[in-house]
Design a protein around this motif. Structure first.
Motif, PDB file in Angstrom:
ATOM      1  N   VAL A 107     -18.417 -24.954 -13.839  1.00  0.00           N
ATOM      2  CA  VAL A 107     -17.116 -26.236 -13.679  1.00  0.00           C
ATOM      3  C   VAL A 107     -15.968 -25.092 -13.366  1.00  0.00           C
ATOM      4  CG1 VAL A 107     -16.948 -26.184 -16.023  1.00  0.00           C
ATOM      5  CG2 VAL A 107     -16.708 -27.995 -14.631  1.00  0.00           C
ATOM      6  N   SER A 111     -10.501 -27.922 -13.844  1.00  0.00           N
ATOM      7  CA  SER A 111     -10.882 -29.110 -13.212  1.00  0.00           C
ATOM      8  C   SER A 111     -10.294 -29.799 -13.793  1.00  0.00           C
ATOM      9  CB  SER A 111     -12.542 -29.002 -13.118  1.00  0.00           C
ATOM     10  OG  SER A 111     -13.517 -28.031 -12.682  1.00  0.00           O
ATOM     11  N   PRO A 112     -10.810 -31.194 -13.647  1.00  0.00           N
ATOM     12  CA  PRO A 112     -10.140 -32.253 -14.382  1.00  0.00           C
ATOM     13  C   PRO A 112     -11.585 -32.531 -15.654  1.00  0.00           C
ATOM     14  CG  PRO A 112     -10.078 -33.233 -12.131  1.00  0.00           C
ATOM     15  CD  PRO A 112     -10.797 -31.824 -12.551  1.00  0.00           C
ATOM     16  N   GLU A 114     -12.814 -34.609 -16.855  1.00  0.00           N
ATOM     17  CA  GLU A 114     -13.846 -35.888 -16.527  1.00  0.00           C
ATOM     18  C   GLU A 114     -14.715 -35.050 -15.770  1.00  0.00           C
ATOM     19  OE1 GLU A 114     -11.182 -36.416 -15.465  1.00  0.00           O
ATOM     20  OE2 GLU A 114     -10.514 -38.292 -16.563  1.00  0.00           O
ATOM     21  N   ASP A 115     -14.098 -34.476 -14.848  1.00  0.00           N
ATOM     22  CA  ASP A 115     -15.099 -33.156 -14.287  1.00  0.00           C
ATOM     23  C   ASP A 115     -16.594 -31.946 -15.806  1.00  0.00           C
ATOM     24  OD1 ASP A 115     -15.033 -34.125 -11.376  1.00  0.00           O
ATOM     25  OD2 ASP A 115     -14.248 -31.978 -11.185  1.00  0.00           O
ATOM     26  N   LEU A 116     -15.564 -31.756 -16.029  1.00  0.00           N
ATOM     27  CA  LEU A 116     -16.313 -30.998 -16.911  1.00  0.00           C
ATOM     28  C   LEU A 116     -16.972 -32.075 -18.629  1.00  0.00           C
ATOM     29  CD1 LEU A 116     -16.871 -28.341 -19.190  1.00  0.00           C
ATOM     30  CD2 LEU A 116     -14.789 -29.449 -20.472  1.00  0.00           C
ATOM     31  N   ARG A 118     -18.944 -34.809 -17.407  1.00  0.00           N
ATOM     32  CA  ARG A 118     -19.474 -35.081 -16.427  1.00  0.00           C
ATOM     33  C   ARG A 118     -20.363 -33.758 -16.205  1.00  0.00           C
ATOM     34  NH1 ARG A 118     -18.953 -36.854 -11.248  1.00  0.00           N
ATOM     35  NH2 ARG A 118     -20.703 -36.944 -11.127  1.00  0.00           N
ATOM     36  N   ALA A 119     -20.142 -33.029 -16.170  1.00  0.00           N
ATOM     37  CA  ALA A 119     -20.802 -31.357 -15.990  1.00  0.00           C
ATOM     38  C   ALA A 119     -21.680 -30.769 -17.659  1.00  0.00           C
ATOM     39  CB  ALA A 119     -21.037 -30.588 -15.913  1.00  0.00           C
ATOM     40  N   TRP A 129     -25.061 -28.609 -12.015  1.00  0.00           N
ATOM     41  CA  TRP A 129     -23.513 -29.257 -11.862  1.00  0.00           C
ATOM     42  C   TRP A 129     -23.400 -27.664 -11.035  1.00  0.00           C
ATOM     43  CZ3 TRP A 129     -21.365 -33.417 -12.319  1.00  0.00           C
ATOM     44  CH2 TRP A 129     -19.771 -33.245 -11.734  1.00  0.00           C
ATOM     45  N   ASP A 131     -19.722 -26.820  -8.433  1.00  0.00           N
ATOM     46  CA  ASP A 131     -18.911 -27.705  -8.530  1.00  0.00           C
ATOM     47  C   ASP A 131     -18.405 -27.895  -6.784  1.00  0.00           C
ATOM     48  OD1 ASP A 131     -15.627 -28.138  -7.879  1.00  0.00           O
ATOM     49  OD2 ASP A 131     -15.415 -28.544  -9.914  1.00  0.00           O
ATOM     50  N   THR A 135     -18.503 -25.252  -3.078  1.00  0.00           N
ATOM     51  CA  THR A 135     -20.310 -25.004  -3.462  1.00  0.00           C
ATOM     52  C   THR A 135     -20.739 -23.701  -2.254  1.00  0.00           C
ATOM     53  OG1 THR A 135     -19.974 -27.795  -3.807  1.00  0.00           O
ATOM     54  CG2 THR A 135     -22.376 -25.827  -2.902  1.00  0.00           C
ATOM     55  N   THR A 174     -27.588 -35.531  -9.969  1.00  0.00           N
ATOM     56  CA  THR A 174     -28.488 -35.484 -11.121  1.00  0.00           C
ATOM     57  C   THR A 174     -30.023 -36.554 -11.019  1.00  0.00           C
ATOM     58  OG1 THR A 174     -27.586 -37.710 -12.006  1.00  0.00           O
ATOM     59  CG2 THR A 174     -26.260 -35.777 -12.633  1.00  0.00           C
TER      60      THR A 174
END
Length: 221
Positions: A107, A111-112, A114-116, A118-119, A129, A131, A135, A174
């Motif tokens: 990650v 990153s926001p 929220e991304d962390l 989710r990761a 995960w 990003d 990618t 996922t």
């Protein structure tokens, strides 16, 4: 995970300010417990021996033992929790080395929140995960660094359903998201993934993503 379903996280970063920021994001009220903290990769084995963890959030750049070497050592020792690497936009080669060493994903540090979140949840659940913002760049670097032969086995070895699962993996879904999109159980998804890895001789989920892009199953963007 804990009895209450909380995810135990080991933070590894040589900057206290960075660890403080991670603590503020990965809060108990959102289902996380900070199991321990390390200021260097050399401290990770002792920390894991003292504290149970479901995920290791690992900075890649540290003064003594960096995240790549620390991840490599954990993989050699076996039975360790998955590693989520922290990186920046200019760390493509370092990131490829981390994936090769066995990191479950990465990650970006900017990153926001929220991304962390989710990761960490994805990696704790056994998913990977990558990003989406970088990618394509990572895939190119990973191919050069990993040398995993991602395109060596023909796609025709897979059943149509296995190809659907591989396509979903390549899109970054996922296991839970794959199950929902294909209207099958997560147990069935895991079975399909195991057969995909065996048939295509893929080491891990990152290699499956590379295969999906290299064989046109998924295209960048």
């Amino acid at each position: 995970m804990t009895a209450a379903g909380e995810i135990r996280v080991l933070l590894v970063d040589d900057q206290e300010l960075a660890r403080s920021g991670l603590r503020r994001i990965l809060r108990r009220r959102d289902g996380f417990v900070i199991a321990g903290e390390c200021a260097d990769g050399s401290e990770v084995p002792a920390a894991l021996a003292a504290h149970e963890a479901d995920v290791v959030v690992m900075d890649l750049r540290m003064k003594d033992v960096g995240g790549v070497e620390a991840t490599r050592r954990l993989r050699r020792s076996g039975g360790h929790p998955p590693v989520l690497a922290l990186t920046t936009f200019d760390d493509d080669n370092l990131l490829a080395d981390a994936l090769r060493a066995g990191a479950a994903g990465y990650v970006l540090k900017d990153s926001p929140a929220e991304d962390l979140i989710r990761a960490v949840r994805a990696v704790a659940a056994g998913d990977s995960w990558l990003d989406p913002g970088v990618t394509a760049r990572v895939l190119a670097t990973y191919r050069q660094a990993a040398g995993n032969g991602s395109g060596g086995r023909p796609l025709e070895l897979l059943t149509p359903r296995e190809q659907d699962v591989l396509r979903a993996i390549g899109r970054g879904l996922t296991n839970a998201e794959i199950a929902a999109s294909l209207v099958i159980s997560e147990v069935t998804v895991k079975s399909h993934i195991g057969r995909i890895f065996t048939k295509l001789e893929l080491r891990d989920r990152a290699a499956a993503i590379v295969y999906a892009f290299d064989n046109g199953i998924v295209v960048p963007g």
